[in-house]
Design a protein around this motif. Structure first.
Motif, PDB file in Angstrom:
ATOM      1  N   GLU A  42       0.839  -1.201   0.000  1.00  0.00           N
ATOM      2  CA  GLU A  42       0.000   0.000   0.000  1.00  0.00           C
ATOM      3  C   GLU A  42       0.878   1.256   0.000  1.00  0.00           C
ATOM      4  N   GLY A  43       0.577   2.188  -0.900  1.00  0.00           N
ATOM      5  CA  GLY A  43       1.342   3.428  -0.993  1.00  0.00           C
ATOM      6  C   GLY A  43       2.506   3.358  -1.957  1.00  0.00           C
ATOM      7  N   VAL A  44       2.855   2.148  -2.435  1.00  0.00           N
ATOM      8  CA  VAL A  44       3.952   1.985  -3.379  1.00  0.00           C
ATOM      9  C   VAL A  44       3.374   1.959  -4.798  1.00  0.00           C
ATOM     10  N   GLU A  45       3.927   2.764  -5.686  1.00  0.00           N
ATOM     11  CA  GLU A  45       3.436   2.856  -7.054  1.00  0.00           C
ATOM     12  C   GLU A  45       4.425   2.194  -8.008  1.00  0.00           C
ATOM     13  N   PHE A  46       3.973   1.120  -8.646  1.00  0.00           N
ATOM     14  CA  PHE A  46       4.823   0.437  -9.623  1.00  0.00           C
ATOM     15  C   PHE A  46       5.008   1.325 -10.845  1.00  0.00           C
ATOM     16  N   GLN A  47       6.251   1.384 -11.375  1.00  0.00           N
ATOM     17  CA  GLN A  47       6.559   2.260 -12.496  1.00  0.00           C
ATOM     18  C   GLN A  47       7.058   1.496 -13.729  1.00  0.00           C
ATOM     19  N   GLN A  48       8.119   0.733 -13.577  1.00  0.00           N
ATOM     20  CA  GLN A  48       8.751   0.078 -14.725  1.00  0.00           C
ATOM     21  C   GLN A  48       9.324  -1.267 -14.302  1.00  0.00           C
ATOM     22  N   TYR A  49       9.585  -2.117 -15.282  1.00  0.00           N
ATOM     23  CA  TYR A  49      10.238  -3.397 -14.999  1.00  0.00           C
ATOM     24  C   TYR A  49      11.330  -3.651 -16.027  1.00  0.00           C
ATOM     25  N   GLU A  50      12.292  -4.441 -15.644  1.00  0.00           N
ATOM     26  CA  GLU A  50      13.374  -4.827 -16.550  1.00  0.00           C
ATOM     27  C   GLU A  50      12.997  -6.129 -17.242  1.00  0.00           C
ATOM     28  N   PRO A  51      12.923  -6.125 -18.574  1.00  0.00           N
ATOM     29  CA  PRO A  51      12.539  -7.358 -19.270  1.00  0.00           C
ATOM     30  C   PRO A  51      13.579  -8.453 -19.084  1.00  0.00           C
ATOM     31  N   ILE A  52      13.091  -9.700 -18.975  1.00  0.00           N
ATOM     32  CA  ILE A  52      13.970 -10.852 -18.792  1.00  0.00           C
ATOM     33  C   ILE A  52      13.697 -11.836 -19.927  1.00  0.00           C
ATOM     34  N   PRO A  53      14.731 -12.213 -20.669  1.00  0.00           N
ATOM     35  CA  PRO A  53      14.538 -13.184 -21.754  1.00  0.00           C
ATOM     36  C   PRO A  53      13.918 -14.474 -21.224  1.00  0.00           C
ATOM     37  N   GLY A  54      12.889 -14.954 -21.908  1.00  0.00           N
ATOM     38  CA  GLY A  54      12.247 -16.207 -21.504  1.00  0.00           C
ATOM     39  C   GLY A  54      11.126 -16.030 -20.503  1.00  0.00           C
ATOM     40  N   TRP A  55      10.832 -14.762 -20.159  1.00  0.00           N
ATOM     41  CA  TRP A  55       9.762 -14.488 -19.188  1.00  0.00           C
ATOM     42  C   TRP A  55       8.835 -13.411 -19.743  1.00  0.00           C
ATOM     43  N   THR A  56       7.535 -13.578 -19.483  1.00  0.00           N
ATOM     44  CA  THR A  56       6.536 -12.588 -19.863  1.00  0.00           C
ATOM     45  C   THR A  56       6.099 -11.840 -18.611  1.00  0.00           C
TER      46      THR A  56
END
Length: 257
Positions: free
Chosen positions: A66-80
């Motif tokens: 709660e209170g944390v806002e997700f912004q971006q992620y680092e793509p990982i080969p082999g994972w969606t």
């Protein structure tokens, strides 16, 4: 003696193996780092997911505190990667075999911390290929505890801007960039005025040191005395020549008589 020692070792082996397995399982928790961060900061977090079983992990779901806002992620080969903003979750699902036994995988993302101080708990759900799910949602004393990050005040040291870059709060003392050109213009105008005053003063000073042209003519040495002397010299010479001529004429007259 040797037989007794071997018997004791044989009896202790199962207990030692069980203790080692327990220690390995207990330390192989899903964790989120860093453990400490600042209020309002755009923090780069890394979730580490180890495999505790003999089967692969093929999916991980992380719920934003709660209170944390997700912004971006680092793509990982082999994972969606799938972000569900309404549920506040991020899901990483393997396209292939996933994470094998004895291995671990890191998942990195950026999130904006809450403005208030406190602790945020990261609830994670680890899926295995055998259909089992380990819920890392318990407190620190639970068998499957969630990871916790302590959010502290920035204390005037650093803050983060909209790009996640650390910015010193001392920058507040710097003038507004919009005001800087005006200040520079004012400084340039003052310098130009000073130079103009100097340029105006210098000719005036030079003029004041130069004498009046009429005074210069009056003060200058006159050539009249020299010219007068020359005329007198010429007249004297002429008179002398005339006198000599007259004397010669008189002498010649006397001789004739």
């Amino acid at each position: 003696m040797n037989r007794t020692f071997k018997k004791l070792m044989a009896l202790a082996a199962p207990a030692s193996a069980a203790l080692l397995l327990f220690a390995t399982v207990a330390s192989a928790h899903v964790s989120v780092l860093p453990k400490e961060s600042s209020t309002g900061a755009w923090e780069t977090y890394t979730m580490k997911v180890p495999v505790e079983k003999d089967v692969n992990t093929n999916k991980v779901v992380l719920k934003m505190p709660e209170g944390v806002e997700f912004q971006q992620y680092e793509p990982i080969p082999g994972w969606t990667t799938t972000v569900d903003e309404s549920a506040g979750t991020v899901t990483w699902e393997a396209e292939g075999d996933g994470i094998a036994a004895g291995e671990f995988q890191r998942f990195t993302f950026v999130a904006k911390n809450p403005a208030a101080e406190g602790e945020v708990a990261w609830d994670a759900f680890q899926y295995y290929t055998d259909g089992s799910i380990v819920e890392w949602t318990g407190d620190e004393n639970a068998d499957t505890p969630h990871s916790i990050t302590t959010i502290g005040a920035a204390a005037g040291e650093t803050a983060a801007n909209a790009h996640g870059q650390a910015v010193s709060t001392d920058d507040a003392a710097v003038s507004d960039p919009a005001e800087a050109p005006a200040d520079e213009t004012a400084t340039d105008a003052a310098e130009a005025t000073t130079e103009a005053d100097a340029a105006t003063t210098e000719p005036a000073t030079d003029a004041s040191t130069v004498s009046d042209p009429t005074e210069v003519a009056a003060d200058a040495p006159s050539d009249a005395p020299a010219q007068t002397n020359n005329v007198l010299l010429y007249v004297t010479l002429a008179l002398s020549i005339v006198a000599i001529g007259l004397s010669g004429a008189a002498l010649a007259t006397r001789k004739r008589k």
